[in-house]
Design an enzyme around this catalytic site. Structure first.
Site, PDB file in Angstrom:
ATOM      1  N   HIS A  45       0.856  -1.187   0.000  1.00 25.38           N
ATOM      2  CA  HIS A  45       0.000   0.000   0.000  1.00 25.38           C
ATOM      3  C   HIS A  45       0.893   1.238   0.000  1.00 25.38           C
ATOM      4  O   HIS A  45       1.950   1.244   0.625  1.00 25.38           O
ATOM      5  CB  HIS A  45      -0.921  -0.006   1.217  1.00 25.38           C
ATOM      6  CG  HIS A  45      -1.868  -1.172   1.242  1.00 25.38           C
ATOM      7  ND1 HIS A  45      -2.843  -1.361   0.290  1.00 25.38           N
ATOM      8  CD2 HIS A  45      -1.965  -2.230   2.073  1.00 25.38           C
ATOM      9  CE1 HIS A  45      -3.516  -2.474   0.549  1.00 25.38           C
ATOM     10  NE2 HIS A  45      -2.998  -3.038   1.625  1.00 25.38           N
ATOM     11  N   ARG A  95       7.732  -5.196   2.836  1.00 25.55           N
ATOM     12  CA  ARG A  95       6.463  -5.888   2.615  1.00 25.55           C
ATOM     13  C   ARG A  95       6.178  -5.833   1.125  1.00 25.55           C
ATOM     14  O   ARG A  95       6.022  -4.747   0.547  1.00 25.55           O
ATOM     15  CB  ARG A  95       5.301  -5.274   3.388  1.00 25.55           C
ATOM     16  CG  ARG A  95       3.994  -6.033   2.994  1.00 25.55           C
ATOM     17  CD  ARG A  95       2.827  -5.774   3.900  1.00 25.55           C
ATOM     18  NE  ARG A  95       2.222  -4.474   3.689  1.00 25.55           N
ATOM     19  CZ  ARG A  95       1.072  -4.107   4.252  1.00 25.55           C
ATOM     20  NH1 ARG A  95       0.421  -4.941   5.056  1.00 25.55           N
ATOM     21  NH2 ARG A  95       0.579  -2.902   4.029  1.00 25.55           N
ATOM     22  N   ASP A 123      17.233  -9.561  -3.553  1.00 26.94           N
ATOM     23  CA  ASP A 123      18.452  -9.205  -4.291  1.00 26.94           C
ATOM     24  C   ASP A 123      18.878  -7.762  -3.993  1.00 26.94           C
ATOM     25  O   ASP A 123      20.059  -7.432  -4.018  1.00 26.94           O
ATOM     26  CB  ASP A 123      18.241  -9.363  -5.802  1.00 26.94           C
ATOM     27  CG  ASP A 123      18.195 -10.825  -6.232  1.00 26.94           C
ATOM     28  OD1 ASP A 123      18.580 -11.692  -5.420  1.00 26.94           O
ATOM     29  OD2 ASP A 123      17.773 -11.090  -7.373  1.00 26.94           O
ATOM     30  N   GLU A 139      -4.226 -12.639   8.169  1.00 26.58           N
ATOM     31  CA  GLU A 139      -5.151 -11.504   8.209  1.00 26.58           C
ATOM     32  C   GLU A 139      -6.502 -11.791   7.566  1.00 26.58           C
ATOM     33  O   GLU A 139      -7.168 -10.859   7.120  1.00 26.58           O
ATOM     34  CB  GLU A 139      -4.491 -10.250   7.610  1.00 26.58           C
ATOM     35  CG  GLU A 139      -3.809 -10.440   6.273  1.00 26.58           C
ATOM     36  CD  GLU A 139      -3.090  -9.190   5.747  1.00 26.58           C
ATOM     37  OE1 GLU A 139      -3.196  -8.108   6.316  1.00 26.58           O
ATOM     38  OE2 GLU A 139      -2.415  -9.324   4.712  1.00 26.58           O
ATOM     39  N   ASP A 175      -7.138  -5.903   7.808  1.00 31.86           N
ATOM     40  CA  ASP A 175      -7.706  -6.949   6.958  1.00 31.86           C
ATOM     41  C   ASP A 175      -8.363  -8.040   7.792  1.00 31.86           C
ATOM     42  O   ASP A 175      -9.404  -8.571   7.404  1.00 31.86           O
ATOM     43  CB  ASP A 175      -6.626  -7.529   6.030  1.00 31.86           C
ATOM     44  CG  ASP A 175      -6.384  -6.618   4.841  1.00 31.86           C
ATOM     45  OD1 ASP A 175      -7.369  -6.200   4.205  1.00 31.86           O
ATOM     46  OD2 ASP A 175      -5.225  -6.293   4.569  1.00 31.86           O
TER      47      ASP A 175
END
Ligand code: 3PY
Ligand code: MG
Length: 253
Positions: free
Chosen positions: A46, A71, A85, A147, A173
């Site tokens: 988000h 995230r 990476d 969630e 969530d």
């Protein structure tokens, strides 16, 4: 290879205080990192952070001991491998609802034979060290978000997945999935019960359990309950509330 301080703090029984980055800026990431968070999570699910802004944010965090976490937007092996990476030391994956999804997630974070991560740690070796590849599997932390009602239904199976290090409660969530709408710092008995069930199950399986919170008070209560990874607010929210406080103080509102 540079050690992962998240693992050290957890081994010693401590709680990781994690900050959250939505502002796609290396400078604000640097300012946050120098504030002393144990770890900072750059949120690609988000908010406006994309891969091009992620890399300089990781470089900025690397000027401190703060552990870089990302995230990812979804359980997408290609992007999971690219953020690793780029040198993050932990990946948080949203919406893990089944054992198969957890296995796919963990596998993307581990080089063979434990997983199927492709080789190419172009910046991870600069951050972690030349021997990064030899130790990445036991250094990088995998954190699955729990969630949804579906994840609760499959909790035991998800937690049994080899190589999963931690689980992370997304209260918005989770609340939404249980019919209570989004929000942090939940008090509804059904949501609280679900959160406590996740904590107990994590403990039973020897996994670290984390939770997103909206305030230091709630985060501190969660740490006392046994959560060993607490996220508090975000850079954007902290900036907005501090600015609003200054305006209110001067205008008397
Ligand atoms: C949630 O609360 O659902 C989260 O994912 C926290 O950002
Ligand atoms: Mg969520």
């Amino acid at each position: 290879m540079r050690e992962n301080r998240l693992r050290k703090i957890w081994r010693e029984g401590g709680t990781v205080v994690n900050g959250w980055l939505h502002v796609p800026s290396s400078f604000s990431a640097e300012v946050m990192a120098h504030a002393g968070w144990d770890s900072l999570t750059i949120d690609m699910q988000h908010g406006p952070v994309d891969y091009a802004s992620l890399v300089p944010m990781l470089q900025a965090i690397s000027t401190t001991d703060t552990v870089p976490v990302v995230r990812v937007p979804w359980n997408d092996p290609g992007l999971i491998m690219r953020v690793l990476d780029a040198g993050c030391y932990a990946v948080i994956c949203p919406m893990i609802n089944t054992r198969e999804e957890a296995e796919a997630f963990v596998g993307a974070c581990r080089y063979p034979p434990e997983g199927y991560r492709s080789y190419g740690p172009y910046r991870a070796t600069l951050y972690g060290g030349e021997d990064y590849t030899d130790h990445a599997n036991e250094t990088v932390v995998t954190m699955a978000m729990i969630e949804t009602q579906g994840a609760l239904d499959n909790l035991e199976e998800i937690l049994s997945v080899q190589g999963l290090d931690a689980i992370f409660v997304g209260p918005s969530d989770l609340g939404q999935s249980l019919g209570h709408g989004p929000g942090m710092d939940r008090g509804e008995p059904e949501v609280v019960e679900a959160i406590e069930r996740i904590l107990a199950a994590g403990r039973e399986h020897g996994l670290t359990t984390g939770i997103f919170t909206g305030s230091p008070e709630y985060a501190s209560r969660m740490a006392q309950k046994g959560f060993q990874f607490v996220t508090i607010s975000s850079d954007a929210r902290l900036m907005a509330s501090a600015a609003a406080g200054v305006i209110a103080a001067l205008k008397g509102e």
